[in-house]
Write a protein that holds these residues in place. Structure first.
Motif, PDB file in Angstrom:
ATOM      1  N   CYS A   1       2.748   6.142  -7.908  1.00 56.56           N
ATOM      2  CA  CYS A   1       2.821   7.162  -6.867  1.00 56.56           C
ATOM      3  C   CYS A   1       2.759   8.545  -7.497  1.00 56.56           C
ATOM      4  N   ALA A   2       1.796   9.345  -7.059  1.00 54.75           N
ATOM      5  CA  ALA A   2       1.682  10.732  -7.516  1.00 54.75           C
ATOM      6  C   ALA A   2       2.674  11.612  -6.751  1.00 54.75           C
ATOM      7  N   ASP A   3       2.856  12.835  -7.207  1.00 59.97           N
ATOM      8  CA  ASP A   3       3.794  13.761  -6.561  1.00 59.97           C
ATOM      9  C   ASP A   3       3.459  14.004  -5.092  1.00 59.97           C
ATOM     10  N   ASP A   4       2.162  13.940  -4.731  1.00 59.97           N
ATOM     11  CA  ASP A   4       1.741  14.168  -3.344  1.00 59.97           C
ATOM     12  C   ASP A   4       1.787  12.903  -2.490  1.00 59.97           C
ATOM     13  N   GLY A   5       2.303  11.793  -3.066  1.00 64.39           N
ATOM     14  CA  GLY A   5       2.411  10.541  -2.337  1.00 64.39           C
ATOM     15  C   GLY A   5       1.209   9.641  -2.456  1.00 64.39           C
ATOM     16  N   LYS A   6       0.133  10.099  -3.094  1.00 65.36           N
ATOM     17  CA  LYS A   6      -1.064   9.272  -3.278  1.00 65.36           C
ATOM     18  C   LYS A   6      -0.719   8.062  -4.138  1.00 65.36           C
ATOM     19  N   LEU A   7      -1.203   6.906  -3.717  1.00 66.54           N
ATOM     20  CA  LEU A   7      -0.962   5.662  -4.440  1.00 66.54           C
ATOM     21  C   LEU A   7      -2.239   5.189  -5.125  1.00 66.54           C
TER      22      LEU A   7
ATOM     23  N   SER B   1      -8.673 -19.353   2.849  1.00 67.89           N
ATOM     24  CA  SER B   1      -9.748 -20.212   2.335  1.00 67.89           C
ATOM     25  C   SER B   1      -9.412 -20.776   0.961  1.00 67.89           C
ATOM     26  N   GLY B   2      -8.243 -20.407   0.419  1.00 68.67           N
ATOM     27  CA  GLY B   2      -7.829 -20.905  -0.889  1.00 68.67           C
ATOM     28  C   GLY B   2      -8.373 -20.107  -2.054  1.00 68.67           C
ATOM     29  N   GLU B   3      -8.930 -18.920  -1.793  1.00 67.75           N
ATOM     30  CA  GLU B   3      -9.490 -18.094  -2.848  1.00 67.75           C
ATOM     31  C   GLU B   3      -8.458 -17.071  -3.331  1.00 67.75           C
ATOM     32  N   LEU B   4      -8.414 -16.873  -4.640  1.00 66.90           N
ATOM     33  CA  LEU B   4      -7.627 -15.789  -5.223  1.00 66.90           C
ATOM     34  C   LEU B   4      -8.513 -14.559  -5.239  1.00 66.90           C
ATOM     35  N   MET B   5      -8.029 -13.464  -4.660  1.00 65.72           N
ATOM     36  CA  MET B   5      -8.801 -12.227  -4.545  1.00 65.72           C
ATOM     37  C   MET B   5      -8.049 -11.097  -5.243  1.00 65.72           C
ATOM     38  N   THR B   6      -8.796 -10.192  -5.883  1.00 65.18           N
ATOM     39  CA  THR B   6      -8.210  -9.054  -6.577  1.00 65.18           C
ATOM     40  C   THR B   6      -8.983  -7.784  -6.236  1.00 65.18           C
ATOM     41  N   GLY B   7      -8.287  -6.644  -6.314  1.00 64.00           N
ATOM     42  CA  GLY B   7      -8.964  -5.389  -6.038  1.00 64.00           C
ATOM     43  C   GLY B   7      -8.155  -4.190  -6.458  1.00 64.00           C
ATOM     44  N   GLU B   8      -8.745  -3.018  -6.212  1.00 65.94           N
ATOM     45  CA  GLU B   8      -8.093  -1.749  -6.510  1.00 65.94           C
ATOM     46  C   GLU B   8      -8.247  -0.842  -5.309  1.00 65.94           C
ATOM     47  N   CYS B   9      -7.283   0.082  -5.154  1.00 71.03           N
ATOM     48  CA  CYS B   9      -7.231   0.894  -3.948  1.00 71.03           C
ATOM     49  C   CYS B   9      -6.577   2.236  -4.247  1.00 71.03           C
ATOM     50  N   ILE B  10      -7.077   3.269  -3.592  1.00 71.87           N
ATOM     51  CA  ILE B  10      -6.428   4.583  -3.573  1.00 71.87           C
ATOM     52  C   ILE B  10      -5.980   4.814  -2.137  1.00 71.87           C
ATOM     53  N   SER B  11      -4.693   5.087  -1.945  1.00 72.85           N
ATOM     54  CA  SER B  11      -4.124   5.312  -0.613  1.00 72.85           C
ATOM     55  C   SER B  11      -3.615   6.742  -0.511  1.00 72.85           C
ATOM     56  N   MET B  12      -4.081   7.446   0.504  1.00 76.24           N
ATOM     57  CA  MET B  12      -3.665   8.831   0.758  1.00 76.24           C
ATOM     58  C   MET B  12      -2.742   8.853   1.971  1.00 76.24           C
ATOM     59  N   PRO B  13      -1.514   9.377   1.811  1.00 81.30           N
ATOM     60  CA  PRO B  13      -0.560   9.357   2.919  1.00 81.30           C
ATOM     61  C   PRO B  13      -0.757  10.506   3.911  1.00 81.30           C
ATOM     62  N   GLU B  14      -0.379  10.213   5.141  1.00 88.26           N
ATOM     63  CA  GLU B  14      -0.322  11.207   6.213  1.00 88.26           C
ATOM     64  C   GLU B  14       1.001  10.981   6.936  1.00 88.26           C
TER      65      GLU B  14
ATOM     66  N   GLY C   1       7.194  10.958  12.342  1.00 93.04           N
ATOM     67  CA  GLY C   1       7.806  10.798  11.030  1.00 93.04           C
ATOM     68  C   GLY C   1       7.342   9.573  10.257  1.00 93.04           C
ATOM     69  N   ARG C   2       6.628   8.661  10.924  1.00 91.73           N
ATOM     70  CA  ARG C   2       6.119   7.482  10.212  1.00 91.73           C
ATOM     71  C   ARG C   2       4.986   7.879   9.263  1.00 91.73           C
ATOM     72  N   ILE C   3       4.700   6.987   8.312  1.00 90.65           N
ATOM     73  CA  ILE C   3       3.632   7.214   7.335  1.00 90.65           C
ATOM     74  C   ILE C   3       2.402   6.405   7.729  1.00 90.65           C
ATOM     75  N   ARG C   4       1.249   7.049   7.644  1.00 95.14           N
ATOM     76  CA  ARG C   4      -0.049   6.374   7.789  1.00 95.14           C
ATOM     77  C   ARG C   4      -0.755   6.514   6.447  1.00 95.14           C
ATOM     78  N   LEU C   5      -1.314   5.411   5.936  1.00 91.02           N
ATOM     79  CA  LEU C   5      -2.044   5.429   4.672  1.00 91.02           C
ATOM     80  C   LEU C   5      -3.531   5.232   4.932  1.00 91.02           C
ATOM     81  N   HIS C   6      -4.334   6.171   4.429  1.00 83.47           N
ATOM     82  CA  HIS C   6      -5.796   6.094   4.497  1.00 83.47           C
ATOM     83  C   HIS C   6      -6.270   5.561   3.152  1.00 83.47           C
ATOM     84  N   GLU C   7      -6.889   4.385   3.175  1.00 77.98           N
ATOM     85  CA  GLU C   7      -7.170   3.662   1.942  1.00 77.98           C
ATOM     86  C   GLU C   7      -8.668   3.527   1.670  1.00 77.98           C
ATOM     87  N   THR C   8      -9.016   3.699   0.414  1.00 81.15           N
ATOM     88  CA  THR C   8     -10.362   3.424  -0.080  1.00 81.15           C
ATOM     89  C   THR C   8     -10.197   2.335  -1.128  1.00 81.15           C
TER      90      THR C   8
END
Length: 116
Positions: free
Chosen positions: A54-60, A70-83, A88-95
């Motif tokens: 987590c960065a200081d601005d909340g970016k993950l 389907s029984g598949e193991l899946m892996t990935g990477e993501c950048i999440s930007m908070p709003e 007061g709830r958090i919404r994450l915009h993810e790429t």
């Protein structure tokens, strides 16, 4: 602004076609300093985990892995930007990008859910 993800739950409200997370998928987040992690499951996901910095601005900056129905193991990477929403709830915009399978990428949005 400081973001605290500890003990928060999130649900998907939007995802690209090549994504596997859907509205039935719930994420349970934890945080200790700049370390964030979560377990998730539901819908097409049997069980998954993620780890993020987590960065200081909340970016993950995260990496994720899960077992799908389907029984598949899946892996990935993501950048999440908070709003912060008006209530007061958090919404994450993810790429995100798969690091296995077809290596496709997409965008998703998850929102904090409050237990009633």
């Amino acid at each position: 602004m400081d973001f605290n993800y500890d003990s928060k739950k999130f649900r998907s409200i939007e995802n690209s076609a090549s994504g596997e997370v859907g509205s039935e998928t719930v994420f349970h987040y934890h945080q200790n300093g700049d370390l964030v992690w979560a377990e998730y499951g539901g819908g097409d996901i049997v069980y998954g985990t993620l780890i993020a910095k987590c960065a200081d601005d909340g970016k993950l900056d995260m990496r994720y892995q899960h077992l799908n129905r389907s029984g598949e193991l899946m892996t990935g990477e993501c950048i999440s930007m908070p709003e912060t929403l008006a209530d007061g709830r958090i919404r994450l915009h993810e790429t995100w990008r798969w690091t296995c399978g077809d290596l496709s990428s997409g965008r998703s949005v998850i929102e904090e859910i409050i237990d009633q």
